[in-house]
Enzyme design. Structure first.
Site, mmCIF file in Angstrom:
data_model
loop_
_atom_site.group_PDB
_atom_site.id
_atom_site.type_symbol
_atom_site.label_atom_id
_atom_site.label_comp_id
_atom_site.label_asym_id
_atom_site.label_seq_id
_atom_site.Cartn_x
_atom_site.Cartn_y
_atom_site.Cartn_z
ATOM 1 N N ARG A 46 0.853 -1.204 0.000
ATOM 2 C CA ARG A 46 0.000 0.000 0.000
ATOM 3 C C ARG A 46 0.878 1.240 0.000
ATOM 4 O O ARG A 46 0.641 2.194 -0.727
ATOM 5 C CB ARG A 46 -0.960 0.013 1.198
ATOM 6 C CG ARG A 46 -1.665 1.347 1.386
ATOM 7 C CD ARG A 46 -2.928 1.271 2.228
ATOM 8 N NE ARG A 46 -2.842 0.416 3.378
ATOM 9 C CZ ARG A 46 -2.148 0.699 4.507
ATOM 10 N NH1 ARG A 46 -1.496 1.832 4.632
ATOM 11 N NH2 ARG A 46 -2.129 -0.163 5.494
ATOM 12 N N TYR A 98 -16.834 15.967 -15.700
ATOM 13 C CA TYR A 98 -17.333 14.600 -15.740
ATOM 14 C C TYR A 98 -18.369 14.431 -14.620
ATOM 15 O O TYR A 98 -18.153 14.903 -13.493
ATOM 16 C CB TYR A 98 -16.138 13.649 -15.553
ATOM 17 C CG TYR A 98 -16.542 12.233 -15.270
ATOM 18 C CD1 TYR A 98 -17.273 11.502 -16.189
ATOM 19 C CD2 TYR A 98 -16.204 11.619 -14.061
ATOM 20 C CE1 TYR A 98 -17.659 10.203 -15.916
ATOM 21 C CE2 TYR A 98 -16.578 10.319 -13.788
ATOM 22 C CZ TYR A 98 -17.314 9.624 -14.724
ATOM 23 O OH TYR A 98 -17.693 8.333 -14.452
ATOM 24 N N ASP A 170 -7.620 18.231 -14.679
ATOM 25 C CA ASP A 170 -7.951 16.880 -15.110
ATOM 26 C C ASP A 170 -7.509 16.783 -16.574
ATOM 27 O O ASP A 170 -8.108 17.395 -17.465
ATOM 28 C CB ASP A 170 -9.465 16.640 -14.955
ATOM 29 C CG ASP A 170 -9.864 15.210 -15.323
ATOM 30 O OD1 ASP A 170 -9.207 14.613 -16.189
ATOM 31 O OD2 ASP A 170 -10.861 14.714 -14.774
ATOM 32 N N LYS A 195 -8.737 5.756 -19.546
ATOM 33 C CA LYS A 195 -9.059 6.234 -20.887
ATOM 34 C C LYS A 195 -7.848 6.116 -21.832
ATOM 35 O O LYS A 195 -7.394 5.018 -22.068
ATOM 36 C CB LYS A 195 -9.590 7.659 -20.791
ATOM 37 C CG LYS A 195 -10.673 7.833 -19.707
ATOM 38 C CD LYS A 195 -11.937 7.106 -20.098
ATOM 39 C CE LYS A 195 -12.863 6.698 -18.966
ATOM 40 N NZ LYS A 195 -13.036 7.528 -17.804
#
Ligand code: PLP
Length: 378
Positions: A46, A98, A170, A195
């Site tokens: 992690r 978005y 973004d 994407k």
């Protein structure tokens, strides 16, 4: 190093331990310590994993930042970035972000006391009016989704610095191959790497890059504390996707240009949204800050009924959410990606029921145009 070379040889491009030309998948959760604290840079996956580290170094270099971070999704990356703020802080965001970004700000982070205002950031005066004493950051999406509006990153970053605010961009739609927000003055870049960076519809991932040691320390603290990390297998897939980003984007750009020309000439198409069109209101800014206009196009066919007819006829455009992959995708934002935005707000923004969004893929463009033509004529 030029850009396509950097995609392949940037960061840590092979395995120093074995010479393997692709970095291996370290499918491991913990690392042996030679005495307490005596580790080789990794303790627990992690906190840090070698495969994820290679991806984080690569995106850091591609975005020109100080540190990169990989998360389990674009939304996890954005949420981690927002966790840099405190209860009582306020963030200004682009209005047609978005739908998921709108939802996390207005339905989740608001409950934790992080307040947000959505404005058309393509007009600087809207940002100035929205700044409050507790504003901490401006979060931009440019080009926007689905209306492809463009915000001048350099101008906003300058304005943000004058008001002591962070600029977050973004960069999902453009990727660092076309647009480098940190070079333009941004402090943080986030990605839905699901994407274009992944590019093959086979991984959900998010990335963030920061431009200072302080932000790097703070974001690593959030990443390690909240734990929304990307696993080693998906990190590997993303590294592999990024290697071909340049050739994919160049080809998609050429396909998109031809499709836009076709759509503009079709009588059943009321309006085409694409920043590469000279009459697009922000075309000059797009030209200034990006090297390519991208593979996303929206167009209005007048009504939900017409949109449904089109969707039922296309053969090569797959009806699906998401974007940026090798296969062309088609969607109706009002009922899919942006359904979480209330109807009246969608109306205000211009996300009409007849708005269709396409993500242009790598098929032969003649096939794609013929497909759209048959569907639009029907
Ligand atoms: C511009 C943009 N940002 C963020 C996201 C969220 O990313 P993810 O689906 O990887 O969580 C998306 C998803 O479609 C997006 O289009």
């Amino acid at each position: 190093m030029k850009r396509k070379t950097q995609l392949i040889h940037g960061g840590i491009s092979n395995d120093p331990a074995t010479g393997a030309v692709t970095f291996p998948i370290y499918q491991v959760s913990t690392f042996k310590q030679e005495g307490v604290g005596g580790h080789k840079g990794f303790e627990y996956s992690r906190t840090g994993n070698p495969t994820r580290h290679v991806l984080e170094e690569l995106i850091k270099e591609l975005e020109g930042g100080k540190a990169g971070f990989a998360f389990g999704s674009g939304m996890a990356a954005m949420t981690a970035v927002m966790m840099l703020f405190n209860s009582g802080d306020h963030v200004i965001l682009t209005d047609d972000v978005y739908g998921g970004s709108f939802r996390v700000m207005t339905k989740v982070l608001n409950r934790l006391g992080i307040d947000s205002t959505f404005v058309d950031t393509s007009k600087a005066e809207n940002i100035l009016t929205a700044i409050k004493p507790n504003t901490k950051a401006i979060h931009l999406e440019t080009p926007t989704n689905p209306l492809l509006k463009i915000t001048d990153i350099e101008a906003v970053a300058k304005l943000a610095k004058e008001h002591n605010l962070l600029t977050i961009v973004d960069n999902t739609f453009s990727t660092p191959y076309w647009q480098n927000p940190i070079e333009l003055g941004a402090d943080i870049v986030v990605h839905s790497a699901t994407k274009y960076l992944g590019g093959h519809s086979d991984v959900v991932a998010g990335l963030a890059v920061v431009n200072s040691e302080k932000l790097a320390e703070d974001l690593h603290f959030v990443q390690n504390s909240t734990g929304g990390i990307l696993g080693p297998q998906d990190s590997y897939l993303l590294i592999r996707g990024i290697r071909t980003l340049g050739v994919r984007l160049e080809e998609m750009e050429a396909n998109t240009k031809a499709i836009v020309e076709f759509l503009q000439g079709h009588s059943n198409v009321k309006k085409v949204y694409y920043p590469g069109i000279e009459t697009h209101p922000n075309h000059q800014i797009a030209k200034k800050q990006t090297r390519g206009f991208g593979g996303m196009v929206s167009f209005d066919v007048g009504s939900a009924e017409n949109a449904d007819k089109l969707l039922s006829k296309v053969k090569y455009f797959t009806l699906a959410e998401s974007l940026g992959a090798v296969e062309s995708l088609i969607s109706v934002p009002a009922r899919m990606t942006h359904a979480s935005i209330p109807a009246e707000r969608r109306e205000e923004l211009g996300i009409t029921d007849g708005l269709v969004r396409i993500s242009v893929g790598l098929e032969d463009v003649e096939d794609l145009i013929e497909d759209l033509e048959n569907a639009l004529n029907s």
